[in-house]
Design an enzyme around this catalytic site. Structure first.
Site, short mmCIF file in Angstrom:
data_model
loop_
_atom_site.label_atom_id
_atom_site.label_comp_id
_atom_site.label_asym_id
_atom_site.label_seq_id
_atom_site.Cartn_x
_atom_site.Cartn_y
_atom_site.Cartn_z
N HIS A 75 13.71 -10.72 -4.59
CA HIS A 75 13.08 -11.34 -3.52
C HIS A 75 12.18 -10.55 -2.52
CE1 HIS A 75 16.60 -9.89 -1.33
NE2 HIS A 75 15.80 -9.72 -0.12
N HIS A 98 10.88 -6.42 3.75
CA HIS A 98 11.69 -5.52 2.45
C HIS A 98 11.36 -6.44 1.15
CE1 HIS A 98 14.96 -8.13 3.74
NE2 HIS A 98 15.18 -8.39 2.46
N GLU A 120 11.58 -14.82 0.67
CA GLU A 120 12.55 -15.11 1.79
C GLU A 120 11.79 -15.20 3.08
OE1 GLU A 120 16.22 -12.74 4.10
OE2 GLU A 120 15.67 -11.95 2.17
N ARG A 157 6.05 -5.35 13.57
CA ARG A 157 7.06 -5.93 12.53
C ARG A 157 6.17 -7.15 12.11
NH1 ARG A 157 12.93 -7.25 13.82
NH2 ARG A 157 11.88 -8.71 15.38
N ASN A 216 -5.29 3.66 -1.93
CA ASN A 216 -6.50 3.98 -1.33
C ASN A 216 -6.84 5.34 -1.35
OD1 ASN A 216 -7.60 1.18 -0.59
ND2 ASN A 216 -5.72 1.35 0.87
N ARG A 259 1.03 -1.15 0.24
CA ARG A 259 0.01 0.02 -0.13
C ARG A 259 0.83 1.19 0.00
NH1 ARG A 259 -2.33 -3.67 3.33
NH2 ARG A 259 -4.44 -4.22 3.20
N ARG A 312 28.32 -5.03 9.70
CA ARG A 312 29.14 -6.38 9.35
C ARG A 312 29.03 -6.41 7.73
NH1 ARG A 312 27.78 -10.39 14.47
NH2 ARG A 312 28.24 -9.20 15.91
#
Length: 316
Positions: free
Chosen positions: A176, A113, A232, A109, A89, A24, A143
């Site tokens: 993905h 992504h 994923e 959560r 919308n 959305r 990292r």
């Protein structure tokens, strides 16, 4: 329900594909040009639904694929993998209080992504930075020095990865879509046995205590990052042991992520097989051909995420 039973129609149907991911958006005049101009996506189709006050925008990376036409002679967004569906919308763009849930902020959560792959991630990151795109993580941060994350106008995360340079591709691939899952035993079997996907790769990260399961309609893959249509599934260790734990599915308020979609030649047969095999263990909303918009269905996975099922020749 353990989803142990294999539905042969799903396992054997070569027309099955991970067609699109739906997000959305607040303002299409901002979001659609963002994906077109910053990433080079092509707008395949726009469909307005005045009776329900919403519009759909279907985009894809067109460089590396042939896109068949639909019955109206227009590019068919349902016949391919790697389609992004943006849902608007009406009126949200003028509502100062309207905000999208990007799926990455507690306590909402769930969705994570989309991931775009390129053949030169350094050059693309430099380009995006020069265009003023906001970064959540640069290549030099953290990292992992081989991935980056940028934010779209609604705050959705876009992961940038690099496929092998010797791959004969140009530009981007819609590689993905990532969603978080509570129990990998249930979720992986659901996508394998109910929807006929294959587990392409299982990647454990012991230091950070999570595992990624990359799934799709591929039996063999030379370069996981050079393909489209990958799901994923991210499992943060221990969530499966907490009876109170659940992820936000994107469709409860506050809304954001909508669904993924699989398309195939004969979805009615697949939907019938799922109903006959699993009964009420898999919720539908709506069942095949029973909603306001015909020739589609929506079912829910073990975490309550929605999956749309459509014919690959659908004309809206």
């Amino acid at each position: 329900m353990s989803f142990e039973n294999v539905i042969e129609v799903a396992q054997n149907d070569q027309s099955l594909k991970f067609n699109h991911t739906c997000l959305r958006i607040k303002d299409p005049k901002v979001s659609v040009p963002f994906y077109e101009e910053k990433f080079g996506m092509k707008l395949l189709s726009r469909k307005d639904f005045p009776e329900m006050n919403f519009s759909l925008y279907f985009l894809t990376f067109a460089d590396n694929k042939t896109i068949p036409d639909d019955s109206n002679g227009k590019p068919n967004p349902f016949a391919i993998q790697g389609t992004l569906e943006l849902t608007h919308n009406w009126g949200s763009e003028i509502d100062a209080t309207f905000e999208i849930n990007n799926g990455n902020v507690e306590p909402h959560r769930g969705y994570g992504h989309v991931g775009f792959a390129t053949n030169d991630i350094v050059a693309e990151c430099n380009k995006l930075e020069s265009l003023g795109v906001e970064f959540k993580k640069k290549l030099s941060d953290g990292r992992q020095k081989d991935i980056a994350f940028v934010l779209d106008p609604d705050g959705y995360w876009i992961e940038l990865v690099e496929y092998k340079k010797e791959t004969k591709l140009t530009g981007y691939q819609f590689n993905h879509t990532m969603i978080r899952i509570k129990d990998p035993e249930k979720s992986v079997k659901f996508y394998e046995n109910v929807l006929g996907m294959h587990t392409i790769l299982k990647s454990e990260h012991a230091n950070a205590k999570f595992t990624n399961y990359f799934m799709g309609y591929y039996k063999q893959v030379e370069d996981r990052l050079a393909i489209e249509g990958v799901l994923e599934l991210t499992h943060n260790w221990g969530t499966e042991n907490d009876p109170e734990f659940h992820y936000h599915n994107g469709n409860d308020k506050p809304q954001g992520y909508g669904h993924i979609c699989v398309s195939l030649k004969d979805p009615s047969t697949l939907c019938q097989a799922i109903e006959e095999t699993y009964g009420d263990a898999i919720p539908w909303a709506p069942k095949w051909n029973q909603g306001k918009i015909k020739s589609l269905a929506f079912l829910k996975d073990p975490d309550g995420y929605s999956i749309e099922v459509v014919p690959d020749n659908l004309t809206l």
